[in-house]
Design an enzyme around this catalytic site. Structure first.
Site, PDB file in Angstrom:
ATOM      1  N   ASP A 469      41.037 -14.083 -11.907  1.00 29.46           N
ATOM      2  CA  ASP A 469      40.569 -12.992 -11.681  1.00 29.46           C
ATOM      3  C   ASP A 469      38.790 -13.012 -12.274  1.00 29.46           C
ATOM      4  O   ASP A 469      38.294 -11.923 -11.638  1.00 29.46           O
ATOM      5  CB  ASP A 469      40.937 -11.725 -12.909  1.00 29.46           C
ATOM      6  N   GLU A 546      45.889 -12.102  -4.015  1.00 31.28           N
ATOM      7  CA  GLU A 546      47.235 -11.791  -4.374  1.00 31.28           C
ATOM      8  C   GLU A 546      47.077 -10.352  -4.239  1.00 31.28           C
ATOM      9  O   GLU A 546      46.356  -9.533  -4.718  1.00 31.28           O
ATOM     10  CB  GLU A 546      47.158 -11.935  -6.000  1.00 31.28           C
TER      11      GLU A 546
END
Ligand SMILES: *[C@@H]1O[C@H](CO)[C@@H](O)[C@H](O)[C@H]1NC(C)=O
Ligand SMILES: *[C@@H]1O[C@H](CO)[C@@H](O)[C@H](O)[C@H]1NC(C)=O
Ligand SMILES: *[C@@H]1O[C@H](CO)[C@@H](O)[C@H](O)[C@H]1NC(C)=O
Ligand SMILES: *[C@@H]1O[C@H](CO)[C@@H](O)[C@H](O)[C@H]1NC(C)=O
Ligand SMILES: CC(=O)N[C@H]1CO[C@H](CO)[C@@H](O)[C@@H]1O
Length: 889
Positions: A469, A546
């Site tokens: 992330d 994702e």
């Protein structure tokens, strides 16, 4: 020497009294170049056995009342499950795990075993190789400390220690493992995916090996490939590298030999060089070899997986000192960032669209190669070509399976917790973990070095993402890159799986959702410029690292294994309730609110659990198909869809969402939606423009194609027919015309696209369409979903007249051939089949040629099931308007 002998004698005597010769397996037979894992462990809490590791690591300690495992590697929970203390079927049932008292893991535990080694000789060494112990460990052998927990830290921290002085013929090893806290340790965590294991994965989760060498020992092999393009037309150059280290007390001259064999085992070359190392010195030994007419390794969708072998040995005066061997493949992988800042990969010079999904390890980090091989087979069956490992690098066998299968691997570090705790990331959590100190930069760096060495020779590696992330900071990035380069890393290094700044290396990947339910048109509703400033974050452009509509509802046969009756009721009677088998309680994804609101509105309020599950499978199928079709069709768009990783492939435990098949390997709606949407040769319908996209992900099949289009009323009447023709192009997707006849839909119609090569049907694809599409509120897009303000109306499906479907079964070589025949004038909608055994349990894994199919009136269809075991007794058949029934096999 005398002390050694005495100790050995004492050891023998103690073993004799302990009376369990079995406790000292011969780890290695005499000779250098061998390595073996400590084969199994006894474990116990230091609350019970104390922390005198010196004493515990002498031979003959009575471990009768310890827990005895059969595993060479297991976390504490994994070991206790293996030892029969717990059962996953009980832990995973309903909310049982919630009540587990994890305080027993708040003190260190001890792993212990005894083993024998060949007698000591001059110029001979024993090395202890660790591959990561969670969270950190003290290691003792025969009363001697081999490593302390400052040094042996991190789930991926692998180290080599020379244990020659400590080792004996009879040995006892003790590994004290320290509790794991995800805010403080570089461990293997699960983020919001599922509840943490009560031990946070603490323990010897990877093998500890003992290696025997002469004075010159060898590090892991790297194989570097120089493959000129076009692949296979010119000679390739292979460079094999290994570190040599002189562990002796004087200078040593030695010969390094290398051999390369082609995939059939035929020797291509035998190379050697004479070298000299001073005491304690190390250097990298390198061999270069030209391989004429190289056999190229391809991802499965494009070709074969020939594997060459490289073997290297070091010998001193013609006596073997150490040796290693590895397989490798001749292929090249590159990536580039295009003008839109999106990453695009190539394999062997061909643009490679990543069609993949995100992998989850077992909740207790148990590795089962057979289970993983089944997962890989399912992936290929669904049409996927890539697996993403987010901090779940598992065991070395994973890469061997991927190499042999032709599955590309995107490995990388995991999101959040300690791994991404840099100052600028402190919006990560309410109580952000402390930022890294010097020691942690060190652990991260040698973790990278270790993983890079394991992965480097494997042709299946597509990339390593050094962040998920968030990007690592500059110092961490430098450490990671140096470690990768030292291992001879050749495939792309990507800075992160998201666009977030700051980033030392541009990522070219987006991570802006969705993760929860969005309607199928989401994927086809693209912004004009496809810019990131737009709010259509997830739709089909760029590289989605994702994303998904959050689906993956297990079928009843699986649900009954882990949900109580009242949990089952919650599914359809309490649509907003937080559920333990969804994501963690503090996550947006703890309930099924967004998903259920859509299901209830679009398909009608469920009247029973079975009705809910039928509608859930329909929603899941529709969601995954649209997502894969969206991305596959935009492969050659102005801003291409360069890759898609569905969130996620599988669950760590029996989960209710984020999977393409459940923990028990039952494949349902999300699986078959993917399998349809990700077909390598496919015709897809664009919900927004009504275009037909001709998708072709192959490299070598060609010619004229037709797409037969038919629109059918729920009453079985044909409303529209049309045929489109086109010449296909390899590795391309484009529109070939629009579907007509959808302007005045009354209720719901069915649309069937048949992609044909002459009479052969390459792809059959059935949609259900209402009078209008779902409406999205793009402006209100969030990182996790885009709200739907008006739902499509599919409630007319409930008024379908019942269809009578006859099923006949023929037993085949590896399974069954089922013929479904619709004996009615109306379509048989969304018919699924499932094999069960005599007790009524699902037969998993089963690979079905197709499932959740819609038959036109009077249509006959063959479905082929491939099964491994022979215990199927019946097939269950059910459909939206087909009464559930069973047929004996
Ligand atoms: C732990 O081990 C490392 C590496 O062997 C060593 O440098 C360090 O001094 C040790 N620390 C302690 C506290 O013993
Ligand atoms: C596991 O880690 C969490 C923080 O991520 C911590 O709160 C918990 O106490 C840890 N459990 C154990 C047994 O150490
Ligand atoms: C690409 O990224 C750069 C900054 O790294 C930015 O200036 C540029 O506008 C981006 N291009 C697009 C098309 O988003
Ligand atoms: C895909 O392209 C290849 C190569 O031209 C061709 O052989 C194959 O038939 C195409 N498939 C489809 C469905 O268009
Ligand atoms: C009862 C009935 O309508 N049976 C028909 C089913 O469809 C086949 C063709 O696939 C017909 O031959 C049957 O008459």
């Amino acid at each position: 020497m005398i002390t050694t002998l005495l100790l050995a004698a004492a050891g023998l005597a103690q073993v004799a009294t302990a009376g369990d010769a079995d406790q000292q397996p011969h780890l290695l037979t005499n000779g250098p170049g061998q390595s073996a894992a400590i084969p199994r462990w006894d474990i116990q809490s230091t609350a019970k056995v104390g922390t005198d590791l010196g004493k515990l690591s002498t031979t003959g300690v009575d471990t009768a009342n310890w827990h005895h495992t059969t595993q060479s590697r297991c976390t504490l929970m994994g070991c206790l499950l293996d030892a029969g203390v717990y059962k996953d079927s009980e832990l995973w049932f309903s909310e049982n795990l919630k009540g587990f008292d994890g305080s027993l893991f708040q003190v260190p535990w001890v792993y212990r075993n005894e083993f024998s080694l060949p007698p000591a000789k001059d110029g001979q060494h024993f090395l202890l190789e660790t591959n990561g112990i969670t969270s950190e460990a003290d290691i003792f052998i025969n009363g001697n400390q081999i490593a302390n927990s400052t040094f042996q830290a991190g789930s991926y921290g692998g180290h080599v220690s020379d244990i020659t002085c400590a080792a004996d013929e009879k040995n006892a090893i003790v590994v004290q493992v320290h509790p794991t806290n995800y805010a403080y340790d570089l461990a293997v965590g699960f983020g919001d995916w599922n509840p943490y294991a009560p031990d946070n994965g603490t323990g010897v989760w990877r093998d500890i090996n003992v290696r025997q060498t002469g004075d010159i020992s060898m590090g892991p092999l790297s194989v570097l490939i120089d493959l000129p393009l076009p692949a296979g037309e010119k000679d390739a150059t292979v460079t094999v590298r290994a570190e040599a280290k002189n562990r002796g007390r004087s200078d040593v001259s030695f010969r390094a030999n290398a051999a390369i064999a082609d995939p059939s085992g035929k020797a291509i070359c035998h190379l050697w060089q004479d070298l000299k190392l001073k005491a304690g010195e190390s250097r990298v030994v390198e061999f270069k070899q030209t391989v004429a007419q190289p056999q190229i390794w391809w991802p499965r969708q494009w070709g074969g997986q020939p594997l060459y072998t490289a073997s290297v040995d070091f010998s001193i005066n013609e006596q073997l000192s150490d040796k290693r061997e590895t397989t490798f493949g001749i292929r090249s992988v590159t990536s580039a960032i295009n003008q839109y800042n999106d990453t695009m990969f190539t394999v062997n010079g061909k643009p490679f669209q990543v069609i993949g999904a995100g992998y989850n390890a077992d909740q207790f980090l148990r590795w089962d190669g057979r289970y993983f091989a089944d997962i890989v087979e399912y992936m290929f069956d669904m049409g996927l070509n890539t697996i993403r490992l987010e901090g779940k690098m598992e065991q070395p066998e994973l890469y061997e399976i991927a190499d042999r299968a032709g599955l590309m691997v995107m490995a990388g570090w995991e999101c959040c917790d300690k791994w991404e705790s840099f100052e600028y990331n402190h919006d990560l959590a309410l109580n952000p973990p402390p930022v890294w100190d010097d020691r942690e930069y060190g652990i991260a760096r040698y973790s990278m070095a270790h993983e890079a060495q394991v992965m480097q020779p494997h042709p299946s590696m597509l990339t390593f993402l050094i962040g998920s992330d968030y990007s690592p900071d500059e110092r961490a990035t430098r450490g990671y890159i140096e470690a990768l380069q030292q291992a001879g890393w050749q495939v792309p290094i990507i800075g992160a799986a998201s666009f977030r700044e700051p980033a030392v290396i541009k990522s070219g990947m987006k991570m802006q959702g969705p993760y929860d339910w969005v309607p199928p048109n989401y994927w086809h509703d693209l912004p004009d410029t496809a810019s990131l400033q737009d709010t259509r974050f997830g739709s089909s452009f760029g590289f989605g690292s994702e994303l998904g509509a959050g689906v993956g509802t297990p079928e009843l046969g699986s649900l009954r294994k882990f949900l109580s009756d009242s949990d089952l009721d919650d599914l359809w009677k309490n649509p907003d309730k937080g559920l333990y088998h969804m994501s963690n309680a503090d996550s947006q994804f703890h309930d099924r609110k967004v998903y259920n609101a859509a299901l209830f509105a679009r398909y009608g309020k469920p009247s029973s659990l079975e009705d809910y599950l039928m509608k859930a499978q329909l929603s899941d199928y529709e969601a995954t198909r649209a997502q894969y079709e969206g991305f596959a069709s935009r492969w050659n768009a102005e801003r291409p869809a360069t890759g898609i990783i569905y969130w996620m492939l599988n669950n760590a435990w029996p989960g209710l969402h984020w999977n393409q098949f459940d923990k028990y390997l039952r494949a349902a709606g999300s699986y078959f939606g993917t399998k349809t949407g990700a077909r390598p040769e496919h015709a897809a319908y664009d919900y927004v423009s009504r275009d037909v996209w001709l998708i072709n992900r192959s490299l070598d099949r060609g010619g004229k194609r037709s797409v037969e289009i038919e629109v059918l009323g729920l009453d079985g009447k044909v409303l529209h027919q049309q045929t489109l023709s086109a010449d296909t192009e390899a590795n391309k997707a484009r529109t070939i015309g629009k579907v007509e006849g959808l302007d005045e839909v009354d209720g719901v119609v069915l649309l069937r696209l048949l992609l044909k090569d002459g009479d052969a049907v390459l792809s059959r694809n059935v949609y259900w369409l209402g009078a209008s599409l779902d409406e999205l509120d793009w402006e209100a897009s969030d990182w996790w979903y885009t709200p739907t303000t008006k739902y499509a109306d599919y409630t007319a499906l409930s008024s379908l007249k019942p269809a009578d479907v006859a099923t006949t079964v023929v037993r085949g070589k590896d399974g069954y051939q089922l013929t479904l025949e619709n004996r009615s004038d109306v379509p048989a909608f969304f018919v699924s089949v499932n094999l069960i055994d005599a007790q009524g349990h699902d037969v998993n894994p089963t690979v079905w040629s197709d499932n959740y199919v819609t038959l036109w009136p009077h249509e006959k269809m063959d479905l082929i099931a491939r099964v491994r075991g022979g215990n199927a007794a019946k097939v269950q058949v059910k459909g939206y308007n087909v009464e559930a029934g069973e047929v004996a096999l």
